[in-house]
Design an enzyme around this catalytic site. Structure first.
Site, mmCIF file in Angstrom:
data_model
loop_
_atom_site.group_PDB
_atom_site.id
_atom_site.type_symbol
_atom_site.label_atom_id
_atom_site.label_comp_id
_atom_site.label_asym_id
_atom_site.label_seq_id
_atom_site.Cartn_x
_atom_site.Cartn_y
_atom_site.Cartn_z
ATOM 1 N N ARG A 179 0.816 -1.215 0.000
ATOM 2 C CA ARG A 179 0.000 0.000 0.000
ATOM 3 C C ARG A 179 0.851 1.267 0.000
ATOM 4 O O ARG A 179 0.546 2.237 -0.699
ATOM 5 C CB ARG A 179 -0.951 -0.021 1.198
ATOM 6 C CG ARG A 179 -1.810 1.231 1.369
ATOM 7 C CD ARG A 179 -2.430 1.735 0.082
ATOM 8 N NE ARG A 179 -3.089 0.708 -0.699
ATOM 9 C CZ ARG A 179 -3.388 0.816 -1.980
ATOM 10 N NH1 ARG A 179 -3.031 1.908 -2.646
ATOM 11 N NH2 ARG A 179 -4.007 -0.147 -2.611
ATOM 12 N N LYS A 188 -1.302 25.025 -3.183
ATOM 13 C CA LYS A 188 -2.417 24.238 -2.663
ATOM 14 C C LYS A 188 -2.035 22.758 -2.712
ATOM 15 O O LYS A 188 -2.551 21.975 -3.506
ATOM 16 C CB LYS A 188 -3.679 24.514 -3.457
ATOM 17 C CG LYS A 188 -4.149 25.969 -3.336
ATOM 18 C CD LYS A 188 -5.337 26.251 -4.241
ATOM 19 C CE LYS A 188 -5.744 27.706 -4.149
ATOM 20 N NZ LYS A 188 -6.851 28.041 -5.076
ATOM 21 N N LYS A 235 -0.695 40.113 -2.849
ATOM 22 C CA LYS A 235 -2.077 39.750 -3.135
ATOM 23 C C LYS A 235 -3.025 40.827 -2.625
ATOM 24 O O LYS A 235 -2.618 41.800 -1.999
ATOM 25 C CB LYS A 235 -2.391 38.388 -2.523
ATOM 26 C CG LYS A 235 -1.408 37.290 -2.959
ATOM 27 C CD LYS A 235 -1.889 35.913 -2.635
ATOM 28 C CE LYS A 235 -2.962 35.456 -3.582
ATOM 29 N NZ LYS A 235 -3.333 34.047 -3.389
ATOM 30 N N GLU A 283 -0.768 40.545 -7.686
ATOM 31 C CA GLU A 283 -2.121 40.205 -8.103
ATOM 32 C C GLU A 283 -2.878 41.487 -8.438
ATOM 33 O O GLU A 283 -2.853 42.445 -7.665
ATOM 34 C CB GLU A 283 -2.830 39.451 -6.977
ATOM 35 C CG GLU A 283 -4.222 38.986 -7.319
ATOM 36 C CD GLU A 283 -4.856 38.236 -6.159
ATOM 37 O OE1 GLU A 283 -5.014 37.011 -6.282
ATOM 38 O OE2 GLU A 283 -5.195 38.872 -5.138
ATOM 39 N N ASP A 288 -6.063 37.576 -11.717
ATOM 40 C CA ASP A 288 -6.819 36.547 -11.012
ATOM 41 C C ASP A 288 -8.313 36.692 -11.286
ATOM 42 O O ASP A 288 -8.903 37.745 -11.073
ATOM 43 C CB ASP A 288 -6.544 36.645 -9.507
ATOM 44 C CG ASP A 288 -7.009 35.408 -8.760
ATOM 45 O OD1 ASP A 288 -7.068 34.333 -9.381
ATOM 46 O OD2 ASP A 288 -7.315 35.519 -7.562
#
Length: 286
Positions: A94, A129, A161, A194, A215
């Site tokens: 596994r 992410k 951002k 951004e 974005d």
């Protein structure tokens, strides 16, 4: 990337050395052979980690990958072989498959996006992410699929951002932001910003940003916006920054994004939503 360390962590998590089923059913001196078989088309990644799992499971296990990393695989193809104590092969199954199926899934999905972008299309990148503890492995898998890597972490590059921009209001705030961004660039740190509208794009150009992140720009407006940015740079006599698109990017829109003229497309789903590539392990006694 330390293959052996990652393999040991996976085996420890699975308590593979305390496999009560294997101990109860398989004699300690039984020997066998295992083969990992692919059940669908895809791109292989994770072979070195899978091999390390078998080697760390037992010193007498011998394992080898039969397909190069980043190579295409097809249903029914054997991609890994291992021989040794039968109990160890089953206990390691596994953990080895987890590395192979997940990383191959990331590489396969990345490859689909790269093909959709086209030969001369934008570079396809992942985002941050990623699954905790697996970032380096997932970014590696993206490269195996033909993609490129975005910044690894918060120290590697500057990404200004919208929540950062909230601290800079009015003309004085704009001047302060530009001054800080230029200082970072002088220190050798690439700066990405951004931008939600044309005003913020002008901020980014004034700051000399290396990359503008457009974005969630509506697809119907993107080509016009790209042309406007490059025209504005021509008017200023400055080199255009790289233009990156992110937010809700799917395979269905990749060809239209490529035609818009952007340089980069960052896709969070490459790592946070990639389906595993279906593989199985068959084992036989020797």
């Amino acid at each position: 990337m330390d293959y052996r360390r990652a393999a040991r962590m996976a085996l420890r998590e699975d308590r593979a050395t305390r496999d009560i089923t294997g101990r109860a059913l398989v004699p300690a001196d039984a020997r066998g052979r295992a083969r990992v078989i692919v059940n669908e088309n895809g791109i292989l990644a994770g072979g070195p980690w899978a091999v390390a799992v078998f080697h760390e499971m037992h010193p007498k296990v011998r394992a080898r990958v039969l397909v190069r990393e980043g190579g295409a695989v097809r249903p029914g193809q054997v991609v890994l072989e291992a021989q040794g104590p039968f109990r160890a092969l089953l206990s390691a199954e596994r953990s080895a498959l987890n590395f192979l199926t997940h990383l191959s899934g990331v590489a396969t999905l990345t490859n689909l996006f790269v093909w959709a972008a086209g030969k001369n299309g934008p570079v396809v990148l992942e985002t941050r992410k990623t699954l905790p503890g697996l970032r380096d492995l997932q970014k590696y898998a993206v490269r195996m699929g033909g993609g490129k890597n975005h910044r690894r972490d918060l120290e590697e590059a500057v990404l200004i951002k919208e929540n950062h921009l909230a601290f800079f209001k009015g003309a004085s705030g704009r001047a302060d932001l530009i001054r800080r961004a230029q200082k970072l660039r002088r220190k050798g740190k690439p700066v990405e910003m951004e931008c939600r509208d044309r005003n913020e794009i002008l901020w980014g150009l004034d700051a000399g940003a290396d990359i503008l992140l457009l974005d969630n720009v509506p697809l119907k407006d993107l080509s016009l916006l790209v042309r406007w940015i490059r025209s504005e740079c021509g008017r200023r006599g400055c080199r255009p920054p790289l233009l990156e698109v992110s937010g809700g990017v799917t395979l269905a829109v990749m060809s239209r994004l490529a035609r818009s003229g952007v340089d980069r497309v960052s896709v969070g789903r490459l790592t946070h939503s990639a389906p595993a590539l279906d593989m199985s392990l068959d084992a036989d006694l020797l």
